[in-house]
Design a protein around this motif. Sequence first.
Motif, PDB file in Angstrom:
ATOM      1  N   LYS A 226       0.835  -1.194   0.000  1.00 24.16           N
ATOM      2  CA  LYS A 226       0.000   0.000   0.000  1.00 24.16           C
ATOM      3  C   LYS A 226       0.876   1.252   0.000  1.00 24.16           C
ATOM      4  O   LYS A 226       2.032   1.219   0.416  1.00 24.16           O
ATOM      5  CB  LYS A 226      -0.942   0.002   1.204  1.00 24.16           C
ATOM      6  CG  LYS A 226      -0.246   0.133   2.544  1.00 24.16           C
ATOM      7  CD  LYS A 226      -1.261   0.051   3.668  1.00 24.16           C
ATOM      8  CE  LYS A 226      -0.579   0.141   5.032  1.00 24.16           C
ATOM      9  NZ  LYS A 226      -1.536   0.037   6.143  1.00 24.16           N
ATOM     10  N   PRO A 227       0.351   2.378  -0.470  1.00 22.34           N
ATOM     11  CA  PRO A 227       1.155   3.606  -0.527  1.00 22.34           C
ATOM     12  C   PRO A 227       1.745   3.956   0.834  1.00 22.34           C
ATOM     13  O   PRO A 227       1.099   3.838   1.861  1.00 22.34           O
ATOM     14  CB  PRO A 227       0.133   4.669  -0.979  1.00 22.34           C
ATOM     15  CG  PRO A 227      -0.915   3.891  -1.704  1.00 22.34           C
ATOM     16  CD  PRO A 227      -0.993   2.566  -1.004  1.00 22.34           C
ATOM     17  N   GLN A 228       2.974   4.383   0.810  1.00 23.75           N
ATOM     18  CA  GLN A 228       3.664   4.702   2.059  1.00 23.75           C
ATOM     19  C   GLN A 228       3.380   6.149   2.471  1.00 23.75           C
ATOM     20  O   GLN A 228       3.288   7.048   1.651  1.00 23.75           O
ATOM     21  CB  GLN A 228       5.169   4.525   1.875  1.00 23.75           C
ATOM     22  CG  GLN A 228       5.562   3.092   1.571  1.00 23.75           C
ATOM     23  CD  GLN A 228       7.023   2.991   1.202  1.00 23.75           C
ATOM     24  OE1 GLN A 228       7.605   3.913   0.651  1.00 23.75           O
ATOM     25  NE2 GLN A 228       7.621   1.876   1.523  1.00 23.75           N
ATOM     26  N   ASN A 229       3.233   6.365   3.765  1.00 20.43           N
ATOM     27  CA  ASN A 229       3.019   7.716   4.266  1.00 20.43           C
ATOM     28  C   ASN A 229       4.326   8.500   4.283  1.00 20.43           C
ATOM     29  O   ASN A 229       4.342   9.707   4.164  1.00 20.43           O
ATOM     30  CB  ASN A 229       2.420   7.666   5.679  1.00 20.43           C
ATOM     31  CG  ASN A 229       1.004   7.121   5.652  1.00 20.43           C
ATOM     32  OD1 ASN A 229       0.265   7.373   4.717  1.00 20.43           O
ATOM     33  ND2 ASN A 229       0.642   6.359   6.667  1.00 20.43           N
ATOM     34  N   GLN A 230       5.430   7.785   4.463  1.00 24.03           N
ATOM     35  CA  GLN A 230       6.732   8.439   4.479  1.00 24.03           C
ATOM     36  C   GLN A 230       7.485   8.068   3.213  1.00 24.03           C
ATOM     37  O   GLN A 230       7.523   6.909   2.819  1.00 24.03           O
ATOM     38  CB  GLN A 230       7.526   8.006   5.707  1.00 24.03           C
ATOM     39  CG  GLN A 230       6.901   8.478   7.015  1.00 24.03           C
ATOM     40  CD  GLN A 230       7.750   8.117   8.204  1.00 24.03           C
ATOM     41  OE1 GLN A 230       8.642   7.284   8.120  1.00 24.03           O
ATOM     42  NE2 GLN A 230       7.482   8.753   9.335  1.00 24.03           N
TER      43      GLN A 230
ATOM     44  N   GLY B  89       2.644  11.757  -3.933  1.00 19.05           N
ATOM     45  CA  GLY B  89       1.774  10.751  -3.332  1.00 19.05           C
ATOM     46  C   GLY B  89       1.144  11.318  -2.074  1.00 19.05           C
ATOM     47  O   GLY B  89       0.530  12.379  -2.086  1.00 19.05           O
ATOM     48  N   GLN B  90       1.324  10.625  -0.949  1.00 18.24           N
ATOM     49  CA  GLN B  90       0.777  11.087   0.319  1.00 18.24           C
ATOM     50  C   GLN B  90       1.796  11.869   1.145  1.00 18.24           C
ATOM     51  O   GLN B  90       1.491  12.309   2.251  1.00 18.24           O
ATOM     52  CB  GLN B  90       0.290   9.875   1.130  1.00 18.24           C
ATOM     53  CG  GLN B  90      -0.835   9.111   0.459  1.00 18.24           C
ATOM     54  CD  GLN B  90      -1.300   7.932   1.288  1.00 18.24           C
ATOM     55  OE1 GLN B  90      -0.870   7.746   2.415  1.00 18.24           O
ATOM     56  NE2 GLN B  90      -2.176   7.127   0.730  1.00 18.24           N
ATOM     57  N   SER B  91       2.995  12.012   0.624  1.00 17.03           N
ATOM     58  CA  SER B  91       4.060  12.688   1.366  1.00 17.03           C
ATOM     59  C   SER B  91       4.274  14.107   0.871  1.00 17.03           C
ATOM     60  O   SER B  91       4.074  14.412  -0.311  1.00 17.03           O
ATOM     61  CB  SER B  91       5.370  11.899   1.239  1.00 17.03           C
ATOM     62  OG  SER B  91       5.227  10.603   1.768  1.00 17.03           O
ATOM     63  N   LYS B  92       4.704  14.968   1.778  1.00 22.75           N
ATOM     64  CA  LYS B  92       5.039  16.344   1.437  1.00 22.75           C
ATOM     65  C   LYS B  92       6.496  16.598   1.797  1.00 22.75           C
ATOM     66  O   LYS B  92       6.975  16.134   2.829  1.00 22.75           O
ATOM     67  CB  LYS B  92       4.139  17.325   2.194  1.00 22.75           C
ATOM     68  CG  LYS B  92       2.659  17.196   1.846  1.00 22.75           C
ATOM     69  CD  LYS B  92       1.809  18.140   2.685  1.00 22.75           C
ATOM     70  CE  LYS B  92       0.320  17.957   2.382  1.00 22.75           C
ATOM     71  NZ  LYS B  92      -0.526  18.831   3.214  1.00 22.75           N
ATOM     72  N   LEU B  93       7.196  17.316   0.930  1.00 23.40           N
ATOM     73  CA  LEU B  93       8.601  17.604   1.199  1.00 23.40           C
ATOM     74  C   LEU B  93       8.966  18.985   0.670  1.00 23.40           C
ATOM     75  O   LEU B  93       8.337  19.501  -0.251  1.00 23.40           O
ATOM     76  CB  LEU B  93       9.495  16.534   0.574  1.00 23.40           C
ATOM     77  CG  LEU B  93       9.332  16.263  -0.935  1.00 23.40           C
ATOM     78  CD1 LEU B  93      10.302  17.120  -1.732  1.00 23.40           C
ATOM     79  CD2 LEU B  93       9.582  14.792  -1.239  1.00 23.40           C
ATOM     80  N   VAL B  94       9.969  19.570   1.309  1.00 20.35           N
ATOM     81  CA  VAL B  94      10.503  20.847   0.843  1.00 20.35           C
ATOM     82  C   VAL B  94      11.699  20.551  -0.051  1.00 20.35           C
ATOM     83  O   VAL B  94      12.617  19.815   0.333  1.00 20.35           O
ATOM     84  CB  VAL B  94      10.931  21.752   2.026  1.00 20.35           C
ATOM     85  CG1 VAL B  94      11.597  23.019   1.512  1.00 20.35           C
ATOM     86  CG2 VAL B  94       9.716  22.080   2.886  1.00 20.35           C
ATOM     87  N   ALA B  95      11.664  21.096  -1.264  1.00 17.06           N
ATOM     88  CA  ALA B  95      12.703  20.778  -2.241  1.00 17.06           C
ATOM     89  C   ALA B  95      13.403  22.041  -2.727  1.00 17.06           C
ATOM     90  O   ALA B  95      12.808  23.126  -2.808  1.00 17.06           O
ATOM     91  CB  ALA B  95      12.099  20.043  -3.430  1.00 17.06           C
ATOM     92  N   GLN B  96      14.695  21.875  -3.008  1.00 12.15           N
ATOM     93  CA  GLN B  96      15.497  22.930  -3.635  1.00 12.15           C
ATOM     94  C   GLN B  96      15.457  22.673  -5.137  1.00 12.15           C
ATOM     95  O   GLN B  96      15.783  21.589  -5.601  1.00 12.15           O
ATOM     96  CB  GLN B  96      16.930  22.876  -3.115  1.00 12.15           C
ATOM     97  CG  GLN B  96      17.866  23.891  -3.740  1.00 12.15           C
ATOM     98  CD  GLN B  96      17.590  25.302  -3.236  1.00 12.15           C
ATOM     99  OE1 GLN B  96      17.419  25.516  -2.047  1.00 12.15           O
ATOM    100  NE2 GLN B  96      17.520  26.262  -4.149  1.00 12.15           N
TER     101      GLN B  96
END
Length: 511
Positions: free
Chosen positions: A20-24, A51-58
């Motif tokens: 199943k899709p990973q939260n992390q 997906g279900q994760s959020k991240l800060v990207a450069q």
Amino acid sequence: MVYPLAIKNLIQTTVEQMTKPQNQLTLKENQVVVGHVLKLFPDQKALIQVGQSKLVAQLEAPINALQNYWFRVKGSNQQGIELKIIKSVETDKLSKQDASAKDFLSLFQQKPTKDNILLSNALLKENIPVTKEQLVSATEIVKNTPKSLIPQTIEAITFALKQQYQLSENVVSSLVQANSKIPLAKQIDTLFQSLQQVDLPKDQINQLRSVLANVIQKPVEQVVEKLFQPEFIKTLPNGEQKVLKGINQNDAQQMSGLKQVIKEVFQHSNTPLQSIQPKDHAVITQFSQSEIDIIQKIVNKVPVFSSKEDVLSLFFHHRNEQFEWQKLNMNLESGNARELQILKETLLAASKELEGSVIKEQVDQLTNRLNGQTLLQQDTGPTTQFITQVPLFALNQSDLTIQWNGKKRSDGTIDPSFCRILFYLQLPNLSETMIDVQIQNRVMTITLINNNESLKELVSSNSEELKKGLQTMNYQVTSVQVKPFEVEKKVISNSNFSGATTSYTGVDFKV
């Protein structure tokens, strides 16, 4: 013989939970992902949802908020993940699976074949980031897969990528075989019968025959040993006692005939009290048909687990070590696990001598299946989950399937104080049986799921003995229940453990 619906659903549910899709989300260099830009920050930084994760990207170049892009991971630094924009994703393509899959394949210069589109859709649905090398390997594996196995193969590829396994045909084939619908015990016996029918006098093949015979014959030897125990004989009617006492344990021919009859009983255990006709008539000439019938009745009364200690050791052997998943098979079906490890090593050696033989495929499938069991593990932060199967030749060539879910300790093993264990057995007389053991702070609740109406009374009358036995191991049992499968339609993987330590008379398990 194949698994009935409940076990198919159990294995399917487990694999679905594992894939199943990973939260992390963990991103690595050169992986490609599709991301939705949620917010822009100064210095070309952005909050991106993958997906279900959020991240800060450069980012390397300016982008627009609330748009979707294909990104390639360049690496990470103190400021966050570094992403390179490959191209924007057209809104209409994002809403159409096949369009997105074709777009995804074009990024890696792969052909949009029907099977490649199926693979890409699975990866996109699960939001699995991949490198070009991984996708090329995956498409090549799918290309070399028989059409009938493509869905299972894609599912195995998805699982392997999420577990960060090296993507190879051996790994994927092992995962596919681990999800086989044929009982492991039946697969082992079929290979043994195939080897008996061919004349291949080579060292490793002869060794394989010997190892297979030992694995299959061991349950028969265990039953023979229990047959002649005085405490068991005393429980039998006089006529049955007379038959056992008339067998000379020092007579090799008589003992060979007895073992052959017991083996036939195992293979015909779906039809109890049937008059059986052993295949090897030469070794059973000293028994009349009436004596064979009586022996069959006696064997049906022999407990699979002969004592409370047998049962407890099956599930809690070595207390601290039993939850280390790599060692699981060393603690199941007493004595058989060591033979299975030897079997795996012998299979690998015999495969080399079977080049060009039709039996090589059977050997390789069994090898992959045994290897696949060690791959079916999922670590999700502080918890771990895996599923395994143990052959039970004494129960009509069926398997004991176990699904483990638990809190991890610092050394990676499952904490026996906080875990859930699901057991599945297809029993000759009780039919489908599922057992759900839930443990919180060493407080245990047990539910047995089975459609046999007589089990409630049997479990109720013997639950105190079970509670006392587990109490000696510092487990407090607060509840032992019996429910029919109909009650558990929504969650098939909700069943408990009480049957194996309950005294069944003339059923399947007796303690």
